[in-house]
Design a protein around this motif. Structure first.
Motif, PDB file in Angstrom:
ATOM      1  N   LEU A   1      13.876  -7.691  -4.723  1.00 36.16           N
ATOM      2  CA  LEU A   1      12.643  -8.016  -3.996  1.00 36.16           C
ATOM      3  C   LEU A   1      12.657  -7.444  -2.583  1.00 36.16           C
ATOM      4  N   LEU A   2      13.828  -7.466  -1.945  1.00 34.24           N
ATOM      5  CA  LEU A   2      13.915  -6.897  -0.602  1.00 34.24           C
ATOM      6  C   LEU A   2      13.646  -5.400  -0.622  1.00 34.24           C
ATOM      7  N   ASP A   3      14.186  -4.704  -1.622  1.00 35.43           N
ATOM      8  CA  ASP A   3      13.917  -3.269  -1.725  1.00 35.43           C
ATOM      9  C   ASP A   3      12.423  -3.001  -1.911  1.00 35.43           C
ATOM     10  N   LEU A   4      11.795  -3.784  -2.785  1.00 36.54           N
ATOM     11  CA  LEU A   4      10.357  -3.610  -3.007  1.00 36.54           C
ATOM     12  C   LEU A   4       9.569  -3.922  -1.741  1.00 36.54           C
ATOM     13  N   ARG A   5       9.970  -4.985  -1.046  1.00 36.84           N
ATOM     14  CA  ARG A   5       9.280  -5.337   0.193  1.00 36.84           C
ATOM     15  C   ARG A   5       9.413  -4.244   1.239  1.00 36.84           C
TER      16      ARG A   5
ATOM     17  N   PRO B   1      -0.899   4.439   7.567  1.00 35.62           N
ATOM     18  CA  PRO B   1      -1.615   4.599   8.845  1.00 35.62           C
ATOM     19  C   PRO B   1      -1.466   5.990   9.449  1.00 35.62           C
ATOM     20  N   ARG B   2      -0.276   6.606   9.311  1.00 35.50           N
ATOM     21  CA  ARG B   2      -0.085   7.955   9.845  1.00 35.50           C
ATOM     22  C   ARG B   2      -0.999   8.951   9.147  1.00 35.50           C
ATOM     23  N   ALA B   3      -1.111   8.837   7.815  1.00 37.92           N
ATOM     24  CA  ALA B   3      -2.004   9.740   7.082  1.00 37.92           C
ATOM     25  C   ALA B   3      -3.463   9.487   7.455  1.00 37.92           C
TER      26      ALA B   3
ATOM     27  N   ASP C   1       9.875  -1.065   0.748  1.00 30.05           N
ATOM     28  CA  ASP C   1       9.036   0.070   0.372  1.00 30.05           C
ATOM     29  C   ASP C   1       7.570  -0.206   0.705  1.00 30.05           C
ATOM     30  N   ALA C   2       7.112  -1.427   0.399  1.00 30.68           N
ATOM     31  CA  ALA C   2       5.716  -1.775   0.690  1.00 30.68           C
ATOM     32  C   ALA C   2       5.428  -1.754   2.186  1.00 30.68           C
ATOM     33  N   LEU C   3       6.358  -2.282   2.983  1.00 26.50           N
ATOM     34  CA  LEU C   3       6.166  -2.271   4.435  1.00 26.50           C
ATOM     35  C   LEU C   3       6.181  -0.856   4.994  1.00 26.50           C
ATOM     36  N   GLU C   4       7.017  -0.007   4.426  1.00 23.45           N
ATOM     37  CA  GLU C   4       7.055   1.385   4.873  1.00 23.45           C
ATOM     38  C   GLU C   4       5.714   2.074   4.618  1.00 23.45           C
TER      39      GLU C   4
ATOM     40  N   GLY D   1       6.162  -1.342  -7.868  1.00 24.12           N
ATOM     41  CA  GLY D   1       6.312  -0.233  -6.928  1.00 24.12           C
ATOM     42  C   GLY D   1       5.436   0.941  -7.301  1.00 24.12           C
ATOM     43  N   THR D   2       5.339   1.225  -8.612  1.00 24.32           N
ATOM     44  CA  THR D   2       4.464   2.307  -9.058  1.00 24.32           C
ATOM     45  C   THR D   2       3.003   1.980  -8.766  1.00 24.32           C
ATOM     46  N   ALA D   3       2.628   0.734  -8.972  1.00 24.66           N
ATOM     47  CA  ALA D   3       1.250   0.333  -8.674  1.00 24.66           C
ATOM     48  C   ALA D   3       0.941   0.475  -7.184  1.00 24.66           C
ATOM     49  N   LEU D   4       1.897   0.153  -6.315  1.00 26.55           N
ATOM     50  CA  LEU D   4       1.681   0.329  -4.878  1.00 26.55           C
ATOM     51  C   LEU D   4       1.461   1.794  -4.524  1.00 26.55           C
ATOM     52  N   THR D   5       2.208   2.667  -5.179  1.00 26.77           N
ATOM     53  CA  THR D   5       2.004   4.094  -4.940  1.00 26.77           C
ATOM     54  C   THR D   5       0.608   4.520  -5.372  1.00 26.77           C
ATOM     55  N   ALA D   6       0.154   3.995  -6.518  1.00 25.97           N
ATOM     56  CA  ALA D   6      -1.196   4.324  -6.985  1.00 25.97           C
ATOM     57  C   ALA D   6      -2.254   3.839  -5.998  1.00 25.97           C
ATOM     58  N   VAL D   7      -2.059   2.653  -5.453  1.00 31.02           N
ATOM     59  CA  VAL D   7      -3.001   2.140  -4.448  1.00 31.02           C
ATOM     60  C   VAL D   7      -3.012   3.033  -3.213  1.00 31.02           C
TER      61      VAL D   7
END
Length: 679
Positions: A348-352, A364-366, A354-357, A396-402
């Motif tokens: 969960l920490l790894d997923l979190r 925001p940079r893009a 990645d999401a925060l990054e 994680g894949t769904a976050l990338t799609a979003v």
């Protein structure tokens, strides 16, 4: 090897399996329950003891000091107003009571000094201020021998009482037990009692003359409003055991007489004679009400707190049992759940992370690059991953799609805005060419000898053409391009304001007040004229047709302040906040078709470094304030006649108001100033 294989087989592979394993022995929930029960039990015992100490050492003495000062204030104002022997005796008795209460307060404050800062960081300073007030009572009492002594005494005593309430307010966070009502509610009731005491003191101050002055009447009306606003609603919030004492006071004949007397004084108004009998009867009723309120307040707050038992069932309750049972369950669950919980937490920490990054940096940079007009490679920013692994990997894949969807939508929107901006510029340039030719032709026609009615009609057409030119310039401004008009030399402020007024439909409704002798740098003139015309037109549009719009200017240390005040129905706080957000926001949404003028003001203010704010007007309408920076203005600049249109005043000062007396023709309508065209 066999042990390792067995452990791997037993380890859950999916989120559902891991959650089921955790629910079998819910270690996290049990730890939270046990910790909460243990901390609550210990804190309840210590908190109840601390509350009792605070109540005994500080709160009760402060309450007694407040009550004594209220009595002394009434006696002091009455004696200052009447100067009779009975009043002097009452004042001396009140002084002795206050001195005793002040001594008790100082002793309690000395005993609680070590804990004061722990209760509230600002409490020591408040206690020191109140102690200084207590030591200065002798000097305060001496002021009753000077002119305007009743009002002086009332103000001085009220200030000390307010300082005492500040100490009480800081203590309310520590004045809560199960036996007492909510401390903030009791504090509101104490302030309601203070309002009644203020009413009594004010009527005592007017007893000498038999009437209240205007200031005393205003204070009396305010105290009545405060008392009625606080008392009954706060009583409704009390515990039922404490509400009965207040209900008895509120239903009593003394309170009914008090309320009737308040209504009589409010209806009579200031400087109206009040009979001695009425004042005496009302004062007696007020004494009974104050006494009843003080007793009820003690029962709801300090009295109930003093009776609290830190080791009773009300303090410990079921939390003590929960501590024992929770400890047993915690020890049993801990041995089984550590392994499963550790693996889940890591994933969960790894997923979190990645999401925060993505949410905090990459996306925001893009977005900033897209807003700046730069291209973004979506595949490089958010490479698409395959749906492999367990549910967490799929999340994680769904976050990338979003992220990809957001970047794609932002990119398409940026392209759309760029296309719209280009259309704006093209249309505006074409319209400007035609409008300049039309304005030149109208100017020539206006110079020829004609019937006054025809000239007035030409002026109306001229106004419309001028407004159309301003709207064309608005398109350029929204597209990020400066308008074509410009000046090289500084222009007097008066000419700038007249030019802005000339670009609205009804310039005769605008009153220009006397102005300071300053000039604006030529490079800022066109933008300032456009910005002011947008604000003036907005003010005129939202005002009644017969009302005037007032245009004022004042020289400040930081620059020049220009105010446009209308006489409309005004704007509520939400509408004002939204309008100011549009004016001051760094991002302008060109797809928002509402209040385009505010976006134009936003772009102009950002380009010239102006500060623009909308706020409510004392007259009921709205006021637009524009602050022009110091580097854009010059003081006492001479007027350049070459920049003035025909028929204008040359000195930049008209000594009065513009907009009335000449049929609304304060300027030549086509342009108050003749600029040097730039493209």
């Amino acid at each position: 090897m066999r042990v390792t294989d067995a452990t791997e087989r037993l380890r859950p592979k999916s989120v559902r399996a891991k959650i089921v394993a955790l629910l079998m022995l819910p270690i996290v929930s049990l730890m939270a329950l046990w910790g909460f029960a243990a901390v609550t039990t210990a804190s309840n015992i210590g908190g109840t003891e601390r509350v009792k100490d605070v109540n005994a050492e500080l709160l009760a003495p402060v309450d007694e000091f407040i009550t004594a000062l209220q009595t002394e204030r009434t006696a002091a104002t009455r004696h200052a107003a009447t100067r009779d022997t009975d009043g002097l005796d009452a004042l001396k008795a009140a002084v002795r009571t206050s001195d005793t209460a002040a001594t008790a307060f100082r002793d309690g404050a000395d005993a609680a000094t070590a804990d004061a800062e722990l209760l509230d960081s600002g409490l020591p300073a408040r206690i020191d201020r109140l102690e200084a007030d207590a030591r200065g009572l002798t000097a305060l009492r001496a002021r009753t021998d000077v002119k305007d002594a009743p009002q002086t005494a009332f103000t001085a005593y009220s200030t000390v009482i307010e300082h005492a309430f500040a100490v009480t307010g800081a203590l309310t966070g520590e004045n809560g037990t199960n036996a007492a009502s909510e401390a903030r509610v009791v504090l509101e009731l104490a302030r309601a009692r203070e309002a009644v005491a203020q009413e009594q003191a004010l009527l005592a101050a007017g007893s000498g003359a038999g009437k209240l002055t205007t200031d005393q009447y205003s204070l009396f009306v305010g105290a009545v409003a405060t008392q009625r606003e606080l008392l009954k609603p706060a009583v409704a919030d009390l515990k039922s055991a404490h509400r009965a004492a207040y209900d008895t006071v509120l239903r009593s004949a003394s309170y009914a007489g008090l309320a009737a007397g308040e209504d009589r004084v409010r209806g009579a108004g200031p400087n109206t004679f009040l009979s001695t009998g009425f004042l005496r009867d009302w004062d007696q009723g007020a004494d009974l009400v104050l006494k009843g309120l003080a007793e009820a307040e003690s029962g709801a707050g300090t009295g109930a707190t003093a009776k609290a038992n830190p080791f009773g069932w009300g303090t410990l309750g079921a939390s003590g049992i929960a501590v024992i049972l929770g400890l047993v369950g915690l020890l049993l669950s801990l041995l089984v759940s550590v392994g499963v919980g550790r693996g889940l937490i890591v994933e969960l920490l790894d997923l979190r992370n990645d999401a925060l990054e993505v949410a905090g940096r990459r996306l925001p940079r893009a977005m900033r690059r897209l807003h700046a007009g730069q291209g973004v490679d979506i595949d490089a920013e958010a490479p698409m991953r395959r749906l492999v692994g367990d549910e967490l990997a799929q999340v994680g894949t769904a976050l990338t799609a979003v992220q990809r969807a957001a970047l794609k939508a932002a990119s398409e929107r940026a392209e759309l805005l760029s296309g719209i901006s280009g259309v704006y510029v093209s249309l505006a340039r074409r319209s400007q060419v035609l409008l300049h030719r039309q304005l030149d032709l109208l100017h020539q026609l206006e110079q020829r000898p004609r019937d006054p009615a025809e000239v007035q009609e030409l002026y109306q057409i001229d106004y419309l053409a001028t407004r159309m030119r301003r709207h064309s310039e608005s398109l350029l401004i929204l597209s990020g391009i400066a308008p074509g008009r410009g000046w090289r030399d500084p222009i007097p402020l008066a000419d700038v304001l007249r030019a802005a007024v000339a670009e609205i439909e009804q310039p005769g409704r605008v009153q220009i007040w006397p102005l300071p002798r300053v000039s604006l740098n030529g490079g800022a003139v066109a933008d300032v004229i456009h910005l002011l015309s947008e604000l003036v037109e907005n003010a005129a549009s939202f005002s009644p047709p017969s009302a005037h719009v007032r245009l004022r200017a004042a020289r400040l240390r930081d620059g020049l302040l220009i105010e446009i005040e209308d006489s409309g129905f005004g704007m509520n706080e939400e509408a004002l906040a939204e309008a100011n957000r549009k004016i001051q926001s760094e991002d302008v949404d060109l797809l928002d078709a509402k209040q385009i003028g505010l976006f134009v003001v936003n772009r102009i203010a950002a380009r010239q470094g102006l500060r623009v704010e909308l706020r409510s007007s004392p007259s009921g309408g709205a006021t637009a304030a524009v602050l022009i920076r110091e580097n854009l203005i010059r003081d006492d600049m001479p007027v350049h006649d070459a920049t003035l249109a025909d028929g204008q005043v040359a000195d930049g000062q008209d000594g009065g108001q513009n907009g009335g007396g000449d049929g609304g023709r304060a300027l030549a309508p086509a342009a108050a100033l003749i600029p040097q065209q730039q493209g």
